[in-house]
Motif scaffolding. Structure first.
Motif, mmCIF file in Angstrom:
data_model
loop_
_atom_site.group_PDB
_atom_site.id
_atom_site.type_symbol
_atom_site.label_atom_id
_atom_site.label_comp_id
_atom_site.label_asym_id
_atom_site.label_seq_id
_atom_site.Cartn_x
_atom_site.Cartn_y
_atom_site.Cartn_z
ATOM 1 N N GLY A 1 32.805 -21.299 44.402
ATOM 2 C CA GLY A 1 33.925 -21.983 43.769
ATOM 3 C C GLY A 1 34.404 -21.117 42.611
ATOM 4 O O GLY A 1 34.513 -19.895 42.727
ATOM 5 N N SER A 2 34.648 -21.734 41.463
ATOM 6 C CA SER A 2 35.062 -20.976 40.283
ATOM 7 C C SER A 2 33.897 -20.593 39.383
ATOM 8 O O SER A 2 34.094 -20.022 38.310
ATOM 9 N N GLU A 3 32.663 -20.888 39.822
ATOM 10 C CA GLU A 3 31.468 -20.571 39.040
ATOM 11 C C GLU A 3 31.035 -19.137 39.325
ATOM 12 O O GLU A 3 30.871 -18.734 40.476
ATOM 13 N N ARG B 1 34.533 -23.801 49.061
ATOM 14 C CA ARG B 1 34.057 -24.110 47.710
ATOM 15 C C ARG B 1 32.537 -24.192 47.590
ATOM 16 O O ARG B 1 31.984 -24.013 46.511
ATOM 17 N N ARG B 2 31.847 -24.440 48.688
ATOM 18 C CA ARG B 2 30.380 -24.535 48.648
ATOM 19 C C ARG B 2 29.699 -23.261 49.147
ATOM 20 O O ARG B 2 28.490 -23.236 49.327
ATOM 21 N N VAL B 3 30.502 -22.226 49.350
ATOM 22 C CA VAL B 3 29.994 -20.964 49.899
ATOM 23 C C VAL B 3 30.093 -19.865 48.850
ATOM 24 O O VAL B 3 31.082 -19.782 48.117
ATOM 25 N N LEU C 1 41.805 -20.229 46.425
ATOM 26 C CA LEU C 1 41.096 -20.008 47.690
ATOM 27 C C LEU C 1 39.609 -20.299 47.542
ATOM 28 O O LEU C 1 38.998 -20.925 48.416
ATOM 29 N N LEU C 2 39.019 -19.863 46.433
ATOM 30 C CA LEU C 2 37.600 -20.134 46.200
ATOM 31 C C LEU C 2 37.316 -21.630 46.181
ATOM 32 O O LEU C 2 36.233 -22.074 46.569
ATOM 33 N N GLY C 3 38.288 -22.414 45.725
ATOM 34 C CA GLY C 3 38.106 -23.852 45.624
ATOM 35 C C GLY C 3 38.562 -24.630 46.838
ATOM 36 O O GLY C 3 38.467 -25.864 46.860
#
Length: 216
Positions: free
Chosen positions: A208-210, A122-124, A115-117
């Motif tokens: 994202g995944s960061e 992904r840019r939020v 979901l994050l990606g």
């Protein structure tokens, strides 16, 4: 499904919240959309557009007021695709009201990262809550439902679904080994988790995944 097996297989569960929402969640609890509307005393036609219709964008309830709460969008669940997906006579309105009455957690971190990606997210930045299942699940066992799919997504295919995709823990189908017949995707709680801060072991600010930082 046995409670102990559920905790063993899914020792952590995850919730993706709006960026900056953690302070409010910690103070007021994690609320479903229905609980938010009750908490902010929203009724009538105003309530319908939040609770009973498709939210194509996130919506700020009581915008401009210090007590305001942001409701997340439901982009993957447009009415036309829901009509194709629903199997048990439920209308899109009934489905939105059902989904909006629950609080959702991912049972596996890989689903969270999916979901994050996603393209729209992904840019939020988001506040990601990690909960300890060993304390959380027993405390809310009677209010928990398990689901084998992403109930709020109709892409890339509007997979068939009805209200029976949500099962109470003892009713979730298992194999002879006691493990779930289908992997648990969502752990869902009725209405709200007012004391969620008691079960949160970590809050990460993520894009994202960061991981941008640990904020709780």
């Amino acid at each position: 499904m046995d409670l102990g097996m559920l905790i063993e297989l899914y020792p952590r569960v995850y919730h993706m919240a709006e960026c900056g929402a953690w302070d409010s969640i910690r103070a007021r609890g994690l609320m479903s959309a229905t609980a938010v509307l009750d908490h902010l005393a929203v009724g009538g036609g105003d309530r319908t557009r939040y609770e009973s219709e498709h939210r194509g964008e996130k919506m700020d309830v009581r915008a401009g007021d210090p007590s305001h709460i942001m409701l997340r969008d439901q982009k993957p669940m447009p009415e036309g695709r829901l009509i194709r997906a629903l199997t048990d006579g439920a209308t899109p309105r009934q489905w939105y009201e059902l989904i909006n009455s629950k609080v959702f957690f991912w049972a596996e971190e890989k689903r969270l990262h999916g979901l994050l990606g996603a393209r729209d997210y992904r840019r939020v930045e988001h506040d990601v809550l990690t909960l300890d299942s060993a304390t959380f699940i027993p405390a809310y066992a009677e209010a928990i439902w398990l689901c084998h799919m992403n109930s709020g997504n109709t892409w890339p295919m509007p997979h068939r679904r009805g209200t029976d995709i949500f099962r109470r823990i003892p009713d979730y189908p298992v194999k002879r080994s006691g493990k779930p017949d289908k992997t648990v995707v969502e752990l869902v709680v009725d209405y709200a988790v007012p004391d969620i801060a008691n079960f949160v072991v970590e809050v990460r600010r993520m894009k994202g995944s960061e991981v941008l930082g640990v904020i709780g």
